[in-house]
Structures are given as structure tokens and as C-alpha cells.
Design an enzyme around this catalytic site. Structure first.
Site, PDB file in Angstrom:
ATOM      1  N   LYS A  23      30.925 -70.115  17.666  1.00 38.07           N
ATOM      2  CA  LYS A  23      32.247 -70.629  17.272  1.00 38.07           C
ATOM      3  C   LYS A  23      32.854 -69.764  16.177  1.00 38.07           C
ATOM      4  CE  LYS A  23      32.539 -74.185  14.185  1.00 38.07           C
ATOM      5  NZ  LYS A  23      33.397 -73.919  13.037  1.00 38.07           N
ATOM      6  N   ASN A  24      32.051 -69.498  15.132  1.00 40.18           N
ATOM      7  CA  ASN A  24      32.630 -68.805  13.979  1.00 40.18           C
ATOM      8  C   ASN A  24      32.810 -67.308  14.197  1.00 40.18           C
ATOM      9  OD1 ASN A  24      33.051 -71.191  12.708  1.00 40.18           O
ATOM     10  ND2 ASN A  24      31.230 -71.071  11.389  1.00 40.18           N
ATOM     11  N   CYS A  41      37.252 -79.018   8.182  1.00 42.15           N
ATOM     12  CA  CYS A  41      36.460 -80.064   7.530  1.00 42.15           C
ATOM     13  C   CYS A  41      36.787 -80.091   6.044  1.00 42.15           C
ATOM     14  CB  CYS A  41      34.966 -79.756   7.679  1.00 42.15           C
ATOM     15  SG  CYS A  41      34.354 -79.799   9.359  1.00 42.15           S
ATOM     16  N   ARG A  86      40.521 -77.033   1.510  1.00 41.91           N
ATOM     17  CA  ARG A  86      39.639 -76.007   0.947  1.00 41.91           C
ATOM     18  C   ARG A  86      40.505 -74.868   0.380  1.00 41.91           C
ATOM     19  NH1 ARG A  86      36.269 -76.034   6.213  1.00 41.91           N
ATOM     20  NH2 ARG A  86      35.409 -74.018   5.669  1.00 41.91           N
ATOM     21  N   ASP A 113      25.689 -74.747   6.937  1.00 36.01           N
ATOM     22  CA  ASP A 113      25.976 -75.425   8.206  1.00 36.01           C
ATOM     23  C   ASP A 113      24.711 -76.035   8.843  1.00 36.01           C
ATOM     24  OD1 ASP A 113      28.580 -74.682   7.839  1.00 36.01           O
ATOM     25  OD2 ASP A 113      28.535 -73.023   9.265  1.00 36.01           O
ATOM     26  N   ARG A 143      34.683 -80.554  18.080  1.00 43.60           N
ATOM     27  CA  ARG A 143      35.288 -79.337  17.529  1.00 43.60           C
ATOM     28  C   ARG A 143      34.336 -78.154  17.645  1.00 43.60           C
ATOM     29  NH1 ARG A 143      36.020 -79.722  11.816  1.00 43.60           N
ATOM     30  NH2 ARG A 143      36.169 -77.511  12.188  1.00 43.60           N
TER      31      ARG A 143
HETATM   32  N1  EPU Z   1      36.261 -70.306  -1.568  1.00 50.12           N
HETATM   33  C1  EPU Z   1      37.122 -70.208  -2.621  1.00 50.12           C
HETATM   34  N2  EPU Z   1      38.336 -69.598  -2.413  1.00 50.12           N
HETATM   35  C2  EPU Z   1      38.704 -69.086  -1.213  1.00 50.12           C
HETATM   36  C3  EPU Z   1      37.796 -69.174  -0.136  1.00 50.12           C
HETATM   37  C4  EPU Z   1      36.574 -69.799  -0.338  1.00 50.12           C
HETATM   38  O1  EPU Z   1      36.830 -70.679  -3.701  1.00 50.12           O
HETATM   39  O2  EPU Z   1      39.812 -68.535  -1.118  1.00 50.12           O
HETATM   40  C5  EPU Z   1      34.950 -70.959  -1.773  1.00 50.12           C
HETATM   41  C6  EPU Z   1      34.737 -72.169  -0.866  1.00 50.12           C
HETATM   42  O3  EPU Z   1      35.317 -73.354  -1.375  1.00 50.12           O
HETATM   43  C7  EPU Z   1      33.235 -72.243  -0.798  1.00 50.12           C
HETATM   44  C8  EPU Z   1      32.814 -70.780  -0.887  1.00 50.12           C
HETATM   45  O4  EPU Z   1      33.949 -70.070  -1.356  1.00 50.12           O
HETATM   46  O5  EPU Z   1      32.722 -72.924  -1.920  1.00 50.12           O
HETATM   47  C9  EPU Z   1      32.368 -70.163   0.396  1.00 50.12           C
HETATM   48  O6  EPU Z   1      33.265 -70.489   1.429  1.00 50.12           O
HETATM   49  P1  EPU Z   1      33.643 -69.460   2.573  1.00 50.12           P
HETATM   50  O7  EPU Z   1      34.998 -68.904   2.297  1.00 50.12           O
HETATM   51  O8  EPU Z   1      32.528 -68.508   2.800  1.00 50.12           O
HETATM   52  O9  EPU Z   1      33.746 -70.449   3.794  1.00 50.12           O
HETATM   53  P2  EPU Z   1      34.679 -70.242   5.007  1.00 50.12           P
HETATM   54  O10 EPU Z   1      34.813 -68.811   5.285  1.00 50.12           O
HETATM   55  O11 EPU Z   1      35.893 -71.068   4.841  1.00 50.12           O
HETATM   56  C10 EPU Z   1      32.862 -70.190   6.875  1.00 50.12           C
HETATM   57  C11 EPU Z   1      32.564 -71.007   8.081  1.00 50.12           C
HETATM   58  C12 EPU Z   1      32.029 -72.365   7.639  1.00 50.12           C
HETATM   59  C13 EPU Z   1      30.775 -72.137   6.811  1.00 50.12           C
HETATM   60  C14 EPU Z   1      31.080 -71.215   5.615  1.00 50.12           C
HETATM   61  C15 EPU Z   1      29.881 -70.856   4.788  1.00 50.12           C
HETATM   62  C16 EPU Z   1      34.231 -70.217   9.632  1.00 50.12           C
HETATM   63  C17 EPU Z   1      35.451 -70.516  10.420  1.00 50.12           C
HETATM   64  N3  EPU Z   1      33.791 -71.196   8.850  1.00 50.12           N
HETATM   65  O12 EPU Z   1      33.837 -70.928   6.142  1.00 50.12           O
HETATM   66  O13 EPU Z   1      31.699 -73.051   8.822  1.00 50.12           O
HETATM   67  O14 EPU Z   1      30.298 -73.366   6.320  1.00 50.12           O
HETATM   68  O15 EPU Z   1      31.686 -69.997   6.105  1.00 50.12           O
HETATM   69  O16 EPU Z   1      28.927 -70.239   5.588  1.00 50.12           O
HETATM   70  O17 EPU Z   1      33.658 -69.147   9.750  1.00 50.12           O
HETATM   71  C18 EPU Z   1      31.377 -74.905  10.195  1.00 50.12           C
HETATM   72  O18 EPU Z   1      31.249 -74.121  11.153  1.00 50.12           O
HETATM   73  O19 EPU Z   1      31.090 -76.132  10.266  1.00 50.12           O
HETATM   74  C19 EPU Z   1      31.878 -74.398   8.922  1.00 50.12           C
HETATM   75  C20 EPU Z   1      32.396 -75.187   7.989  1.00 50.12           C
END
Ligand code: EPU
Length: 421
Positions: A22-23, A116, A124, A307, A400
Site C-alpha cells: 500500500k505505502n 488515520c 497529522r 504499523d 483502507r
Molecule cells: N511529522 C512531522 N511533520 C511532518 C511530517 C511528519 O512532525 O511534516 C512527524 C509525524 O507526526 C510522526 C513522524 O514525523 O511523528 C514520522 O511520520 P512520517 O512522516 O514518517 O509518517 P508518514 O510518512 O505520514 C508513513 C506511512 C505510515 C507509517 C509511517 C511511519 C505512508 C502513506 N504512511 O506515514 O503508514 O506509520 O510512515 O512508518 O507511507 C499505515 O500504513 O497505517 C500508516 C499510518
């Protein structure tokens, strides 16, 4: 409202195939907008998030054909710059369209992205994306509940991520592919999906080095060409099914996967006594004796994935002894613990980031709700372990990310049905 109804305690056995990641899909679909030539993506999981991402691409003006897990994406007319608010508001990864839109149209307009609710605050955060795009020369204007980004031409830059971010790293990579000059990204996330995205773009003529390490260098090119890409297997599905088999003490072979992508989980399985055998693209979990406790701390790849935290916590309820589960990435990712308590688990909540799970606990079927995608699948695992009937609602969250989950688990012998009553 559709529900999943589970009668627990069946021993499971047989094979379950892992779907495409998915990701990875949610980054490769927006990346297709960087090229004017046809991009074909195969092994797409049939899930809500992928359908939404393809719909967003179509609404932006891409021609999208989709059948049986394969999508063709081609840009035949000028793209619009504004993301559909309704869809983007529900999909966190909608932010991945911003870089390609800026690069191709000079503008990107999008609402605060959904997904989420895992971190405190209504949504987020996206501060790293905004800061990164600004460093590449984009002008950023927040407008009521949405952002307008403008850049006649993005410029390469040096950018250090103050927080390691998966989609942050990927977004900056996408923005840099067609930018003027070289971009150096430091303190990058190293998830396998990031390397997969770079491999895909390099196959089309992009110049990306170092993806999968903390420093990624992208030399901007004028255009990129056509491409064919088969998604890598979903490592979170792989790990989820492994936890599910271990928690239900079942013999399950997980196929079409890459066990190397969940090395941390397998290293822990060795320590806690979960027996398994693994090959290049399969993993067999074997039923065994007592499972031991272990302290886990979520971490960026190759550490323990956030995850997999909820599925592992359900497994920890079946271990003999106390396991500390420390969620370090998100502060709202232990909200499902209340439901495990309702089912009879012995868990002490220390603070929003840490719980102590005392096991083994007998779990009993209850009426539950799926708070988010990963907690939702954990509720399914708990229902399969529990005595009696478990009902899970809000299963949209599970749909999802997991394709046709009840049918795939039924094939292993699980008693699980979808009810629309
Ligand atoms: N963060 C910030 N500012 C930003 C972006 C992120 O403070 O601008 C913080 C977040 O709040 C978090 C940390 O950085 O505390 C890491 O978040 P990250 O940006 O790595 O998460 P993401 O890229 O939004 C992806 C996956 C998530 C997975 C996380 C961590 C996708 C679409 N989503 O999210 O997947 O949990 O990396 O591995 O790639 C899921 O599949 O259920 C899911 C939530």
C-alpha cells in the site's frame, strides 16, 4: 454499517499470499504524474486508499485505466493544480501529489491531508513538506483550510529533515526529480518503499542516488519517460500475518513476501520462541510451545515498524510474562488498548506512549470498533484468539489497507464473516 463477525479459537492452517505494498502504491501513483508518457503499475492491492489515489490522479486530469490490480496512467492533457478536497481530506498520502503538481504545473492547491488520526492535533503535521518545498523555491500561502504552493521552476537544495519522515523523504524526492540542479536530502527515512520509488523513477530516467540510506542525492533532469513497475510486497501485511499466525498458534505459510523487510520482527520471534522457516519470498510460522515476553520500541526502518505495533501487542497478550510496548512515532497509536482490556487483556497504560502487557491472558469476544487501520487488523487478530464472538465495526478503516481480508482469512480456516446489518 458493515461489520466483521468473528468466532474465535479456530486453528488456522494453509497459505496466505501478501499483496503489493500500500505505502509504495500511494507514492508511485502520484509519481506517475511526473511523466507525460504511459506508466503501468502492477500488483496494486485492491483497497480503498489505492482507489482514492487513482481517483485523485484522474480528477487532476490524468487518464487512468484500472483492471485487476494493474493501472495505466497517462497525461494526455494539461493537469489541473487543485486536488479534490473531499478525497484528499480523507487520504494522508494525498500530499504526495504536491511535488509532481508543482513540478509539472507550477502550482499545487490542496487541503490539509487526512488519513488515520495518529498524532495529536486535528490532522497529522505537514510542516516538513512545507519547509522542504519552500527551500526548493516554492511560495506557500495558507488559505482557509487549504494550502496554495507556487513555483515557476523548483530549484535543487540541501535539506536536513529535523524529524525522520517517510512521506517527507518521498515528497522531496518527487519534487526534486525535475528541479533545476541537485538536491541533497539528509536524515532521510530508509523504508524499502523509498528505495522502490527511486528504482522506479530511475528506470524512467531520473537520477537518484542513495535511496534507502540516510542521504539521498537527486540530480534534476528535464523530463522522464514511460515506465512499468511491479509493486514490492507489503511488509506490514507480511508482519501482520506472522503475528496473527503466532498469536493463534497456527501453521501458516505466508507467500509472495520479502522476509528480509521484516528482519526485526523475525529477530524478536527467535528471542520469544516463535518458530518459523523462511525462504527468499516465503515465511512459514510454526505452532510451538510457550511464547516469551519482549520489550519493543517502535523505530524508523529497519527498526520495529509502528504499523506492526498493534498486531504485536495482541501477540504479547499471549506471551508468558510482561512485555513493555513503547510507541515512539505517534502519540495516538495506543488508543485501541481499551478494547483489549474489554476483551480481558491485562495491560497497564503507563503514559500515552507506553503500555505493559502481562500475559498470557484469556481473551473473550466483545463488540469492538476499529479506531484506525492497524489497530483494526489487531482487533481481528484478538477476535481470532478470543473465546466466543467478536463484532468489529467501522471496518472501513480496515478496508483502507487490507484487501478482502475476511475471504483471505477464511481460506486459512478462520470463522469470519462480513455482515451488512
Ligand atoms: N511529522 C512531522 N511533520 C511532518 C511530517 C511528519 O512532525 O511534516 C512527524 C509525524 O507526526 C510522526 C513522524 O514525523 O511523528 C514520522 O511520520 P512520517 O512522516 O514518517 O509518517 P508518514 O510518512 O505520514 C508513513 C506511512 C505510515 C507509517 C509511517 C511511519 C505512508 C502513506 N504512511 O506515514 O503508514 O506509520 O510512515 O512508518 O507511507 C499505515 O500504513 O497505517 C500508516 C499510518
Amino acid at each position: 454499517m458493515p461489520k466483521l463477525i468473528i468466532n474465535g479459537q479456530n486453528k488456522l492452517s494453509g497459505e496466505i499470499a501478501v499483496k503489493g505494498a500500500k505505502n509504495a502504491a500511494l507514492k508511485i501513483i502520484p509519481a506517475a504524474l511526473l511523466s507525460s508518457e504511459k506508466i503501468t503499475i502492477s500488483n496494486l492491492p485492491v483497497i480503498e486508499d489505492v482507489a482514492k489515489s487513482l481517483e485523485l490522479a484522474g480528477k487532476l486530469g490524468a487518464r487512468v485505466e484500472y483492471k485487476d490490480g494493474t493501472a495505466g496512467i497517462e497525461i494526455k492533457k494539461p493537469l489541473t493544480s487543485e486536488l479534490d478536497e473531499k478525497i484528499a481530506g480523507k487520504l494522508r498520502a494525498s500530499i504526495m501529489f504536491a511535488g509532481p503538481l508543482l513540478a509539472r504545473t507550477g502550482e499545487a492547491i490542496f487541503p490539509a491531508p487526512g488519513g488515520c488520526l495518529l498524532a495529536s492535533g486535528a490532522k497529522r503535521p505537514i510542516d516538513l513538506f512545507l519547509e522542504g518545498f519552500a527551500r526548493m523555491g516554492a511560495e506557500i500561502k495558507p488559505e482557509n483550510n487549504r494550502y496554495r504552493l507556487k513555483a515557476s521552476r523548483l530549484r535543487g537544495c540541501d535539506y536536513f529533515f529535523s524529524t525522520v519522515s517517510v512521506t517527507g523523504t518521498e515528497s522531496m524526492m518527487l519534487a526534486a526529480v525535475l528541479a533545476e540542479g541537485t538536491t541533497i536530502l539528509k536524515n532521510c527515512a530508509m523504508e524499502p518503499e523509498i528505495k522502490a520509488l527511486a528504482d522506479y523513477l530511475n528506470g524512467q530516467g531520473a537520477k537518484i542516488d542513495g535511496a534507502g540510506t540516510p542521504t539521498v542525492a537527486i540530480r534534476g533532469v528535464k523530463s522522464i519517460g514511460a515506465g512499468n513497475f511491479r509493486l514490492i510486497p507489503d511488509r506490514i501485511e507480511t508482519g501482520t500475518f506472522a503475528c496473527l499466525a503466532a498469536a493463534t498458534r497456527s501453521a501458516v505459510t505466508i507467500t509472495d513476501c520479502d522476509p528480509l523487510h521484516i528482519e526485526i520482527l523475525l529477530a524478536i520471534f527467535k528471542k520469544i520462541g516463535v518458530r518459523f522457516e523462511a525462504g527468499a519470498d516465503w515465511l512459514k510460522i510454526l505452532p510451538g510451545g510457550e511464547i516469551g515476553p519482549y520489550h519493543i520500541k517502535t523505530h524508523e526502518y529497519p527498526g520495529f515498524p509502528t504499523d506492526l505495533q498493534a498486531p504485536y501487542t495482541v501477540l504479547a497478550t499471549q506471551a508468558s510474562g510482561s512485555s513493555l510496548i513503547h510507541e515512539t512515532i505517534y502519540d495516538r497509536r495506543l488508543m485501541y488498548i481499551d478494547m483489549l482490556l474489554l476483551m480481558g487483556a491485562d495491560i497497564i497504560m503507563c503514559d500515552p506512549h507506553r503500555v505493559v502487557v502481562n500475559g498470557p491472558a484469556r481473551l473473550y469476544g466483545k463488540k469492538l470498533t476499529s479506531p484506525d487501520l492497524r489497530a483494526g487488523i489487531a482487533m481481528i487478530i484478538a477476535g481470532l484468539v478470543a473465546e466466543g464472538k467478536t463484532e468489529i465495526d467501522n471496518i472501513y478503516q480496515i478496508d483502507r489497507g487490507y484487501e478482502n481480508i475476511e475471504e483471505r482469512l477464511r481460506a486459512l480456516g478462520a470463522d469470519i464473516e462480513r455482515s451488512n446489518d
